[in-house]
Design an enzyme around this catalytic site. Structure first.
Site, mmCIF file in Angstrom:
data_model
loop_
_atom_site.group_PDB
_atom_site.id
_atom_site.type_symbol
_atom_site.label_atom_id
_atom_site.label_comp_id
_atom_site.label_asym_id
_atom_site.label_seq_id
_atom_site.Cartn_x
_atom_site.Cartn_y
_atom_site.Cartn_z
ATOM 1 N N GLU A 147 6.024 -4.694 8.650
ATOM 2 C CA GLU A 147 6.123 -3.738 9.146
ATOM 3 C C GLU A 147 5.791 -3.382 10.737
ATOM 4 O OE1 GLU A 147 2.979 -1.333 6.981
ATOM 5 O OE2 GLU A 147 3.626 -1.536 5.370
ATOM 6 N N GLU A 296 7.297 -3.114 -1.641
ATOM 7 C CA GLU A 296 5.915 -3.029 -2.049
ATOM 8 C C GLU A 296 5.764 -1.851 -2.049
ATOM 9 O OE1 GLU A 296 3.346 -3.586 1.320
ATOM 10 O OE2 GLU A 296 4.279 -5.355 2.564
HETATM 11 C C1 GLA Z 1 0.905 -2.624 3.673
HETATM 12 C C2 GLA Z 1 1.376 -3.944 4.147
HETATM 13 C C3 GLA Z 1 0.974 -5.141 2.948
HETATM 14 C C4 GLA Z 1 -0.251 -4.263 2.306
HETATM 15 C C5 GLA Z 1 -0.158 -2.891 2.384
HETATM 16 C C6 GLA Z 1 -1.440 -2.177 1.202
HETATM 17 O O1 GLA Z 1 2.399 -2.519 2.900
HETATM 18 O O2 GLA Z 1 2.325 -4.484 4.129
HETATM 19 O O3 GLA Z 1 0.547 -6.424 3.707
HETATM 20 O O4 GLA Z 1 -1.406 -4.691 3.477
HETATM 21 O O5 GLA Z 1 -0.022 -2.351 2.850
HETATM 22 O O6 GLA Z 1 -1.529 -1.113 0.716
#
Ligand code: GLA
Ligand code: ZN
Length: 664
Positions: A147, A296
């Site tokens: 991210e 995710e």
């Molecule tokens: C982000 C991150 C993860 C985690 C999630 C929690 O998407 O990439 O590592 O911290 O948030 O919601």
């Protein structure tokens, strides 16, 4: 275990746990039907505990245990979490925030994306991981960093920004002219005078800084790609996990060199709105114009929202199938189990702090079983091609966000205002870059496509000339690529196509009545007063009612016949009911009909196979209550194995997967 679709997985951090625990985790994963895990994306200090001392054996052992259980691995490069020994040795790696403060160690993405010491260390760890795992048969893909999101304001970034400008503009005269720097005496007589914008600033400067941020991340990403790719066995892909509508950089530019786009899908507080999440899936599918991964998503709840409520029982399963029907090859939960300490102790997981399955585990297991069973059916399928496309442009979006002119005029909300009424009728829509080719579409919508370039004008003209339909909306074609106003009325170079020009635009403090041929309603937030251009085949199809005097009785929407195509200019920001009626009519006249109508909250998506094989229909009830749909043909339902027809009842969050029984 060689499937390429319907993967179910989780983020797993074996480095948080004693190795004796791993076999039990993996046994539970296997029982839940997980087919893939992602590891490594924050593990830098475990992979390289001191400069140049690599410890890859533990990761190899984890990969092997997973492999023995038939679970594939996606590896993350760990660069989002530079270790303390590195930032201690090279404090200049720390990013500087807009107030000039160096960020601290102990969170993540604390790096300056342009720091040479960081680049060197990143290339070295990525290269070493690539050499060790690039040809591993169980490692099927890589995620770069995690991210991307930091913006750095350090002196080095500022100097690089100035170099970028010098390279792009050549002379200060050119830059001063494009940015109209005579305004407020901003005139620059040396490149080193140019600041990084903080808060509101010159719109030309602000746009270039966003381009510079994109370029900086691109270079950082390329450095990782160059360290990685030479060592990968054929077929191994590289991705980055983007954040849906996040606006920090141009995702089209960032996706260019990746094999695959992926994204992290979180609901946060409340529940999933499938029309909004559908649009985010289309957005990500549009980055590479191919299938993507949901890298995710939340197992139950998150830990960072105002109220971290759980998704309702069944909701996550409906969401997973929804992602698949929009083109996701994989859905991975974040995360498998919460570390005992560290910032995210309360985030949703599949296994709880004691190491036992949470109630949510049952839902994962059900999905795992279904995905495994139906993978052969979905292999080679993709969402049915869309005939409608919505154009999306980061630069137009930033420009609108910086100067919304109405507090509530939100670029993405405005785009969704066009997406939702189409998707609500189960009509496929693509969301693509405003610079993408438009072949194959019958209707193209350009919501607030503020920035107009010569190439865009040409593409839109040839699209309409082929007998298609174009919808232009408020704020279209008002500025050039320097974020300067065009010295023409909107829609500038598209006025000939639209057959109208915007005489003036008004931010609205109160809704204005709009009466159309096919609806009556109001315009809210915004209204543009349209005027017919002489000698065009323009027909007004909606007018404003009494309001501020300037708008009274004026044209709100017009349609023009241009060559063999039609161009709508929509000056109003219609209320939802009027918008639905307007969109319905446009689609009807374009001959675009839904294959199956469903009650509100129920989604029908069709997938097709390239070779023209069987069509798959997936119907998803996104509502926490029973719903009924009418099937016009008999079908085989693949989750239950039954043949069904006529009235079909869907349980709350129920999913059915159909192939037609009368055509096979
Ligand atoms: C982000 C991150 C993860 C985690 C999630 C929690 O998407 O990439 O590592 O911290 O948030 O919601
Ligand atoms: Zn910096």
């Amino acid at each position: 275990m060689s499937r390429t679709v319907l993967h179910l997985g989780a983020a797993y951090y074996p480095e948080h746990w004693p190795e004796e625990r791993w076999p039990e985790d993996i046994r539970l994963m296997r029982e839940a039907g997980l087919s893939v895990v992602r590891m490594g994306e924050f593990a830098w200090s475990s992979l390289e505990p001191a400069s140049g001392e690599f410890r890859f054996d533990w990761l190899e052992r984890a990969i092997t245990l997973l492999e023995e259980a038939g679970i594939l691995t996606v590896l993350g490069t760990p660069t989002a979490a530079p270790p303390a020994w590195l930032t201690q040795a090279y404090p200049e790696i720390f990013a500087v925030d807009e107030y000039g403060r160096r960020v601290q160690h102990g969170n993540r993405c604390h790096y300056c994306v342009n720091a040479p010491a960081f680049h060197a260390a990143a290339a070295r760890i990525v290269g070493a991981m690539a050499q060790r795992f690039g040809k591993h048969p169980n490692v099927i893909g890589w995620q770069l960093d995690n991210e991307y999101n930091r913006v750095c304001y350090c002196d080095r970034c500022r100097r690089l920004f100035q170099d970028y400008l010098a390279c792009k503009y050549g002379t200060l005269e050119a830059l001063n002219e494009r940015w109209t720097t005579a305004y407020w005496s901003q005139t620059y007589s040396g490149w080193e005078q140019i600041p990084i914008p903080i808060g509101g600033h010159n719109p030309g400067l602000m746009l270039e800084f966003k381009r510079f941020v994109t370029e900086s991340y691109r270079k950082f990403q390329r450095l990782q790609l160059e360290a990685l790719r030479p060592h990968l066995r054929p077929g191994v892909w590289v991705t980055h996990n983007f954040m849906g509508w996040y606006n920090g950089y141009d995702h089209y530019a960032m996706s260019e060199e990746l094999d695959l786009a992926s994204w992290d899908w979180y609901v946060g507080s409340g529940h999933n709105d499938y029309l909004n999440s559908g649009a985010a899936h289309e957005l990500v599918r549009g980055f590479k114009r191919r299938s993507f991964w949901v890298m995710e998503t939340q197992p139950g709840c998150v830990n960072w929202s105002a109220i971290n409520n759980a998704l309702n029982r069944g909701e996550a399963r409906a969401m997973a199938w929804h992602a698949v029907t929009h083109g996701a090859e994989a859905v991975l939960y974040w995360q498998w189990r919460a570390a005992l300490n560290g910032q995210e102790q309360y985030h949703g997981t599949i296994v709880d702090q004691s190491g036992q399955p949470r109630p949510f585990y049952e839902e994962v297991r059900r999905l795992g079983e279904e995905f495994a069973r139906l993978a052969p059916l979905f292999e080679g399928s993709a969402p049915a091609p869309a005939r409608v496309a919505i154009l999306h442009c980061y630069e137009s979006r930033w420009a609108v966000e910086w100067q919304p002119h109405h507090r509530d005029f939100d670029y993405v909300a405005h785009l969704l205002h066009y997406y939702r009424p189409i998707a609500a009728r189960n009509i496929p829509v693509d969301i693509i870059s405003a610079d993408a080719p438009l072949q194959g579409y019958k209707v193209v919508i350009a919501p607030a496509l503020l920035i107009m370039t010569g190439t865009r004008v040409e593409e839109l003209k040839s699209f309409v000339a082929r007998g298609n339909r174009l919808i232009l909306t408020p704020r279209c074609a008002m500025k050039d690529e320097y974020n300067a106003l065009l010295p023409a009325r909107q829609p500038g170079p598209l006025a000939e196509l639209a057959g109208v020009e915007v005489e003036d635009y008004y931010a609205l403090d109160e809704p204005v009545p709009v009466k159309g041929n096919w609806f009556s309603g109001v315009s809210r937030l915004w209204a543009e007063r349209l005027k017919k251009i002489e000698q065009t085949y323009t027909t007004p199809i909606a007018h404003y009612g009494p309001s501020n005097g300037w708008l009274d009785g004026q044209i709100a929407i017009a349609v023009n016949v241009w060559r063999t195509g039609l161009v709508y200019y929509v000056g109003a920001y219609l209320d939802d009911a009027a918008q639905q009626a307007f969109i319905n009519r446009v689609l009807l006249m374009a001959g675009i009909r839904p294959e199956l109508e469903t009650p509100p909250g129920v989604e029908m998506r069709k997938l097709v196979k390239a070779e023209g094989g069987q069509e798959i229909f997936v119907i998803i009830n996104h509502v926490n209550g029973e719903q009924t749909v009418h099937l016009p043909w008999p079908a085989r339902e693949h989750l239950s194995g039954f043949t069904i027809k006529g009235e079909v009842r869907l349980a709350p969050y129920g999913v059915i997967v159909l192939t037609r029984a009368d055509t096979t």
